[in-house]
Scaffold this motif. Structure first.
Motif, PDB file in Angstrom:
ATOM      1  N   LEU A 119       0.972   3.110  -8.705  1.00  0.00           N
ATOM      2  CA  LEU A 119      -0.143   2.960  -9.636  1.00  0.00           C
ATOM      3  C   LEU A 119      -1.491   2.883  -8.900  1.00  0.00           C
ATOM      4  CD1 LEU A 119      -0.361   2.591 -12.746  1.00  0.00           C
ATOM      5  CD2 LEU A 119      -0.637   0.154 -12.312  1.00  0.00           C
ATOM      6  N   LEU A 120      -1.530   2.069  -7.853  1.00  0.00           N
ATOM      7  CA  LEU A 120      -2.788   1.898  -7.117  1.00  0.00           C
ATOM      8  C   LEU A 120      -3.209   3.199  -6.424  1.00  0.00           C
ATOM      9  CD1 LEU A 120      -2.297  -1.647  -5.554  1.00  0.00           C
ATOM     10  CD2 LEU A 120      -4.021  -0.990  -7.231  1.00  0.00           C
ATOM     11  N   LEU A 154       6.817   4.443   1.163  1.00  0.00           N
ATOM     12  CA  LEU A 154       8.219   4.043   0.989  1.00  0.00           C
ATOM     13  C   LEU A 154       8.662   3.082   2.099  1.00  0.00           C
ATOM     14  CD1 LEU A 154       9.923   7.331  -0.265  1.00  0.00           C
ATOM     15  CD2 LEU A 154       9.233   5.328  -1.567  1.00  0.00           C
ATOM     16  N   PHE A 155       8.207   3.335   3.322  1.00  0.00           N
ATOM     17  CA  PHE A 155       8.544   2.394   4.394  1.00  0.00           C
ATOM     18  C   PHE A 155       7.801   1.078   4.222  1.00  0.00           C
ATOM     19  CE2 PHE A 155      10.632   5.910   6.400  1.00  0.00           C
ATOM     20  CZ  PHE A 155      11.719   5.272   6.985  1.00  0.00           C
ATOM     21  N   PHE A 156       6.648   1.138   3.558  1.00  0.00           N
ATOM     22  CA  PHE A 156       5.942  -0.103   3.227  1.00  0.00           C
ATOM     23  C   PHE A 156       6.806  -0.917   2.262  1.00  0.00           C
ATOM     24  CE2 PHE A 156       3.088  -2.840   0.918  1.00  0.00           C
ATOM     25  CZ  PHE A 156       2.219  -3.310   1.888  1.00  0.00           C
ATOM     26  N   ALA A 157       7.341  -0.236   1.237  1.00  0.00           N
ATOM     27  CA  ALA A 157       8.217  -0.922   0.276  1.00  0.00           C
ATOM     28  C   ALA A 157       9.480  -1.434   0.973  1.00  0.00           C
ATOM     29  CB  ALA A 157       8.588   0.028  -0.855  1.00  0.00           C
ATOM     30  N   ALA A 158      10.012  -0.629   1.920  1.00  0.00           N
ATOM     31  CA  ALA A 158      11.211  -1.049   2.659  1.00  0.00           C
ATOM     32  C   ALA A 158      10.906  -2.306   3.474  1.00  0.00           C
ATOM     33  CB  ALA A 158      11.689   0.070   3.567  1.00  0.00           C
ATOM     34  N   TRP A 159       9.700  -2.350   4.072  1.00  0.00           N
ATOM     35  CA  TRP A 159       9.300  -3.555   4.815  1.00  0.00           C
ATOM     36  C   TRP A 159       9.187  -4.735   3.840  1.00  0.00           C
ATOM     37  CZ3 TRP A 159       4.506  -5.854   3.576  1.00  0.00           C
ATOM     38  CH2 TRP A 159       4.270  -7.059   4.248  1.00  0.00           C
ATOM     39  N   TYR A 160       8.565  -4.502   2.721  1.00  0.00           N
ATOM     40  CA  TYR A 160       8.298  -5.598   1.791  1.00  0.00           C
ATOM     41  C   TYR A 160       9.610  -6.225   1.302  1.00  0.00           C
ATOM     42  CZ  TYR A 160       6.092  -8.345  -1.809  1.00  0.00           C
ATOM     43  OH  TYR A 160       5.649  -9.398  -2.550  1.00  0.00           O
ATOM     44  N   TYR A 161      10.559  -5.385   0.960  1.00  0.00           N
ATOM     45  CA  TYR A 161      11.811  -5.915   0.419  1.00  0.00           C
ATOM     46  C   TYR A 161      12.787  -6.349   1.512  1.00  0.00           C
ATOM     47  CZ  TYR A 161      10.147  -4.584  -4.118  1.00  0.00           C
ATOM     48  OH  TYR A 161       9.386  -4.513  -5.247  1.00  0.00           O
ATOM     49  N   ASN A 186      -8.022  13.989   4.039  1.00  0.00           N
ATOM     50  CA  ASN A 186      -8.889  12.821   3.816  1.00  0.00           C
ATOM     51  C   ASN A 186      -8.446  11.975   2.618  1.00  0.00           C
ATOM     52  OD1 ASN A 186     -10.940  13.233   5.857  1.00  0.00           O
ATOM     53  ND2 ASN A 186     -11.419  15.105   4.716  1.00  0.00           N
ATOM     54  N   GLU A 187      -7.871  12.636   1.603  1.00  0.00           N
ATOM     55  CA  GLU A 187      -7.457  11.888   0.409  1.00  0.00           C
ATOM     56  C   GLU A 187      -6.396  10.842   0.714  1.00  0.00           C
ATOM     57  OE1 GLU A 187      -7.758  15.274   0.828  1.00  0.00           O
ATOM     58  OE2 GLU A 187      -6.949  16.140  -0.997  1.00  0.00           O
ATOM     59  N   GLY A 188      -5.828  10.924   1.900  1.00  0.00           N
ATOM     60  CA  GLY A 188      -4.839   9.945   2.331  1.00  0.00           C
ATOM     61  C   GLY A 188      -5.376   8.523   2.265  1.00  0.00           C
ATOM     62  N   LEU A 189      -6.683   8.394   2.232  1.00  0.00           N
ATOM     63  CA  LEU A 189      -7.307   7.072   2.110  1.00  0.00           C
ATOM     64  C   LEU A 189      -6.798   6.337   0.869  1.00  0.00           C
ATOM     65  CD1 LEU A 189     -11.032   7.860   3.019  1.00  0.00           C
ATOM     66  CD2 LEU A 189      -9.432   6.480   4.352  1.00  0.00           C
ATOM     67  N   ALA A 190      -6.506   7.083  -0.197  1.00  0.00           N
ATOM     68  CA  ALA A 190      -6.026   6.472  -1.435  1.00  0.00           C
ATOM     69  C   ALA A 190      -4.699   5.734  -1.193  1.00  0.00           C
ATOM     70  CB  ALA A 190      -5.848   7.532  -2.509  1.00  0.00           C
ATOM     71  N   PHE A 191      -3.834   6.328  -0.366  1.00  0.00           N
ATOM     72  CA  PHE A 191      -2.530   5.718  -0.088  1.00  0.00           C
ATOM     73  C   PHE A 191      -2.684   4.503   0.829  1.00  0.00           C
ATOM     74  CE2 PHE A 191      -1.751   9.927  -1.524  1.00  0.00           C
ATOM     75  CZ  PHE A 191      -0.631   9.803  -2.328  1.00  0.00           C
ATOM     76  N   ILE A 192      -3.619   4.626   1.773  1.00  0.00           N
ATOM     77  CA  ILE A 192      -3.877   3.490   2.667  1.00  0.00           C
ATOM     78  C   ILE A 192      -4.424   2.329   1.834  1.00  0.00           C
ATOM     79  CG2 ILE A 192      -5.359   2.688   4.570  1.00  0.00           C
ATOM     80  CD1 ILE A 192      -5.110   5.513   5.759  1.00  0.00           C
ATOM     81  N   GLY A 193      -5.320   2.661   0.904  1.00  0.00           N
ATOM     82  CA  GLY A 193      -5.910   1.642   0.025  1.00  0.00           C
ATOM     83  C   GLY A 193      -4.832   0.892  -0.746  1.00  0.00           C
ATOM     84  N   ALA A 194      -3.872   1.648  -1.287  1.00  0.00           N
ATOM     85  CA  ALA A 194      -2.798   1.019  -2.068  1.00  0.00           C
ATOM     86  C   ALA A 194      -1.978   0.058  -1.199  1.00  0.00           C
ATOM     87  CB  ALA A 194      -1.889   2.098  -2.654  1.00  0.00           C
ATOM     88  N   ALA A 195      -1.613   0.527   0.009  1.00  0.00           N
ATOM     89  CA  ALA A 195      -0.800  -0.317   0.907  1.00  0.00           C
ATOM     90  C   ALA A 195      -1.595  -1.556   1.328  1.00  0.00           C
ATOM     91  CB  ALA A 195      -0.363   0.489   2.124  1.00  0.00           C
ATOM     92  N   CYS A 196      -2.871  -1.364   1.639  1.00  0.00           N
ATOM     93  CA  CYS A 196      -3.697  -2.492   2.105  1.00  0.00           C
ATOM     94  C   CYS A 196      -3.870  -3.537   0.999  1.00  0.00           C
ATOM     95  CB  CYS A 196      -5.055  -2.002   2.592  1.00  0.00           C
ATOM     96  SG  CYS A 196      -4.908  -1.171   4.179  1.00  0.00           S
ATOM     97  N   CYS A 197      -4.007  -3.092  -0.253  1.00  0.00           N
ATOM     98  CA  CYS A 197      -4.156  -4.038  -1.370  1.00  0.00           C
ATOM     99  C   CYS A 197      -2.940  -4.958  -1.456  1.00  0.00           C
ATOM    100  CB  CYS A 197      -4.289  -3.290  -2.698  1.00  0.00           C
ATOM    101  SG  CYS A 197      -5.943  -2.705  -2.965  1.00  0.00           S
ATOM    102  N   LEU A 198      -1.751  -4.360  -1.350  1.00  0.00           N
ATOM    103  CA  LEU A 198      -0.540  -5.169  -1.486  1.00  0.00           C
ATOM    104  C   LEU A 198      -0.298  -6.051  -0.268  1.00  0.00           C
ATOM    105  CD1 LEU A 198       1.700  -2.653  -3.362  1.00  0.00           C
ATOM    106  CD2 LEU A 198       0.776  -4.774  -4.214  1.00  0.00           C
ATOM    107  N   LEU A 199      -0.698  -5.528   0.893  1.00  0.00           N
ATOM    108  CA  LEU A 199      -0.567  -6.342   2.101  1.00  0.00           C
ATOM    109  C   LEU A 199      -1.546  -7.521   2.035  1.00  0.00           C
ATOM    110  CD1 LEU A 199       0.924  -6.570   4.768  1.00  0.00           C
ATOM    111  CD2 LEU A 199      -0.805  -5.150   5.826  1.00  0.00           C
ATOM    112  N   CYS A 200      -2.696  -7.276   1.448  1.00  0.00           N
ATOM    113  CA  CYS A 200      -3.713  -8.311   1.272  1.00  0.00           C
ATOM    114  C   CYS A 200      -3.152  -9.422   0.375  1.00  0.00           C
ATOM    115  CB  CYS A 200      -4.954  -7.682   0.662  1.00  0.00           C
ATOM    116  SG  CYS A 200      -6.316  -8.819   0.549  1.00  0.00           S
TER     117      CYS A 200
END
Lengths: 202, 463
Positions: free
Chosen positions: B394-395, B250-257, B279-293
């Motif tokens: 979704l990601l 959510l803070f990622f989205a707040a940064w983005y907007y 460890n499953e937290g990797l899925a959330f990091i993956g999602a944020a990194c994709c959009l930052l990419c």
């Protein structure tokens, strides 16, 4: 240029000692907040609030899950908490874990911290005696260890594979089983108890 | 001692947050301070153990105080840049609160107080915590070590028993250990503070996008998600993980907007702690990194992407290095080679569908969310309204489902994992889904109109 003008105005005011327009600002604030409060809690707000509350209540009461949250989760636990508000930590554990906790707490109180406690084989752990029965969880070493820590726990079924077996200091008696592992005879044999394995043990 | 220790965690978290960003509201600071502080303290604990220093209340508190002093000194040296923030801290704006807001807040407070009472009243009794997380906390507090912990090394345990404790990254376990070190009878104060933190932080971040009334309603609907509220009072790691993972995104989205750089680092901090919890937290990091990419490719600047990814993954790498160096490796359960198993995929889909369509677990969110998403379609296509939030959801969901698919289930059936573990993992999505419902244009407009209706000047009375 504008800055200079303002500065000039200020200096003129200072010289003339004219009163600052403070009261007017204060008046305006009061006026504004007054209007704000009257709108926030006015008739329209009340109508919206009432409609929202009714809609929210109706919406939530149509869903099984939300009904469970209110009656099964919050209200029922609140009632228990209010009724037994002075319960000790042991009583609270017993409310949730039941006879298992009372039994394990008894063992904890009657053994030293470095005790190695032997439990009977799994098939004898959950039998009913005098309307008292331990749950299947007693067969889980980690589960039992949580309540007895730092004491160590092992089962008779581990006799040939656990190197700690020869260092057992105490024997847990469950549903009358376990007396056969003691190195001495006990006259009075309660169905749920704990005894030192050897008589010389403290 | 316990209260002092917990206040220290909150102050440490506050100092960390202020050093990263001065763009957080008071509500957000209130909500994020404890999660950030206790997260930092658990990292301190692993570092101390790495250095061979015994973990006691004294050592952990002493290092925390030193870190707090360092952070405060840094803030003091930067006091000129903080002037604006300090001034804004004491400004009380007229809040647009209404009767509806009050009604919702009353309901939210009632639910929160009743749930907090439940959290604090009952000691740990749920099986997963009793045999794992809470037991590890008790043992670490008693033995003062992680690498030499009897639960990890004792001959009394079978190898697969020992693996159970090491599989999870350690935030919750060490959080419990910290509370026990401070003399607590149970570890529940940790859970209570995490629960209340979630309410404040979620309200704060949602408020960035919506009105007060809508933020309150969203927070209320999110927190009364039946299965999640039930689990919030237990000592399992799922609710704690949901706090870090969802707020991180959510803070990622707040940064983005908002395009305020400091919020991206708040997101990085929360995502770091999300993988430090599970460890499953990797899925959330993956999602944020994709959009930052995607964003980095657009602006052709990659420094932020590299640093963000590095920071997010740092705790995960650190924990695995810690396990390796201390000979605490666990049996690898992930199948790294891609493969296709139609039967496995079928079970996965069937069980997932059963969860999504069960009203008893997640309330109305899986009905409301698709409806709102469809109704917002026009705004999404035309203006990309909350598209990033949708993509993050979704990601993260795709990555986690792939992760579940790639695991070799030697200890249980896939059906059971889906019914019990996956069910709880979905908690992390509840705040994200409810946030989208509120921040999407249609609902936002409805509530803005409600506010306009309530606050518009009464023309008749003026005349």
């Amino acid at each position: 240029m504008a800055k200079k003008t303002i500065n000039a105005q200020q200096s003129t005011r200072r010289r003339q000692k004219s009163p600052a327009p403070k009261p007017r600002i204060e008046n305006r604030r009061t006026e504004q907040s007054g209007v704000w409060w009257s709108r926030a809690f006015g008739v329209r707000s009340m109508a919206v609030g009432l409609a929202g509350a009714v809609l929210l209540y109706m919406g939530l009461s149509m869903n099984e899950g939300y009904k469970w949250v209110w009656t099964g989760l919050l209200k029922s636990n609140w009632k228990v908490i209010r009724t037994h508000k002075n319960a000790t930590i042991e009583e609270r554990y017993a409310m949730k874990v039941g006879f298992d906790y009372s039994y394990l707490n008894y063992i904890k109180k009657n053994t030293p911290e470095d005790a190695i406690i032997l439990f009977p084989p799994h098939e004898h752990l959950s039998k009913t005696v005098d309307n008292q029965k331990l749950s299947n969880q007693i067969g889980s070493k980690k589960w039992v260890t949580h309540f007895l820590y730092p004491r160590r726990v092992l089962y008779q079924t581990e006799k040939d594979k656990n190197p700690l077996y020869n260092q057992v200091t105490h024997v847990a008696i469950t549903a009358g089983y376990g007396y056969e592992y003691l190195e001495y005879t006990v006259n009075e044999q309660p169905p749920f108890a704990v005894f030192p394995k050897r008589k010389t043990n403290p | 001692m316990l209260i002092t220790g917990l206040i220290l965690s909150i102050l440490l978290g506050l100092a960390i947050l202020l050093n990263i960003s001065q763009q957080l509201s008071r509500t957000e600071l209130l909500g994020l301070s404890f999660p950030a502080g206790i997260g930092a303290q658990t990292i301190i604990m692993v570092c101390l153990d790495f250095a061979g220093i015994r973990l006691t209340a004294t050592t952990v508190v002493a290092v925390s105080v030193l870190l707090l002093a360092g952070l405060c000194l840094r803030l003091y040296l930067r006091r000129k840049t903080l002037r604006e923030w300090r001034a804004s801290l004491f400004v009380v704006k007229s809040p647009k609160i209404t009767w509806l807001w009050l009604v919702i807040m009353l309901a939210l407070t009632t639910v929160s107080v009743m749930n907090m009472a439940k959290i604090m009243y009952y000691p740990t009794f749920d099986r997963d915590s009793v045999v794992g997380f809470n037991l590890t906390g008790i043992a670490v507090a008693h033995e003062g070590t992680i690498k030499g912990l009897s639960l990890y090394n004792d001959v009394n345990y079978e190898p697969h028993d020992l693996d159970l404790y090491k599989t999870y990254t350690p935030l919750s376990q060490l959080g419990y250990a910290y509370v026990y070190m401070l003399g607590a009878e149970t570890s529940k104060s940790f859970n209570a503070l995490i629960f209340i933190s979630m309410l404040f932080a979620f309200y704060g971040v949602t408020r960035r996008f919506t009105t007060h009334t809508l933020a309150a309603l969203t927070t209320f609907m999110m927190i009364i998600t039946p299965e999640m509220l039930g689990f919030s009072s237990l000592s399992g790691t799922n609710f704690t993980h949901a706090v870090y993972a969802s707020l991180g995104l959510l803070f990622f989205a707040a940064w983005y907007y908002g395009k305020n750089a400091s919020l991206l680092w708040i997101s990085a901090l929360l995502l770091m702690l999300n993988v430090w919890t599970r460890n499953e937290g990797l899925a959330f990091i993956g999602a944020a990194c994709c959009l930052l990419c995607r964003h980095s490719l657009r602006i052709k600047q990659y420094k932020t992407l590299i640093l963000f990814t590095f920071l997010c993954l740092l705790p995960f790498v650190f924990w695995n290095v810690f396990l390796k160096i201390n000979h605490m490796e666990i049996k690898q359960l992930i199948i790294f080679k891609p493969y296709w198993d139609a039967a496995k995929a079928g079970i996965l889909w069937r069980e997932m569908w059963a969860l999504f369509t069960s009203p008893a677990y997640y309330g109305v969110i899986f009905i409301v969310f698709p409806l709102i998403a469809v109704s917002n379609l026009r705004h999404i296509i035309r203006h990309g309204d909350q598209l990033v939030t949708l993509l993050l959801i979704l990601l993260a969901w795709i990555f986690y489902t792939v992760l579940v698919y790639q695991i070799d289930y030697i200890w249980d059936t896939l059906e059971n994992v889906m019914r019990y573990s996956y069910k709880r993992f979905l908690f992390s999505f509840m705040p994200l889904l409810w946030f989208y419902v509120a921040a999407g244009k249609n609902i936002r407009i409805i509530f803005e109109k409600i506010d306009d209706f309530v606050f518009q000047p009464n023309t008749k009375s003026k005349k």
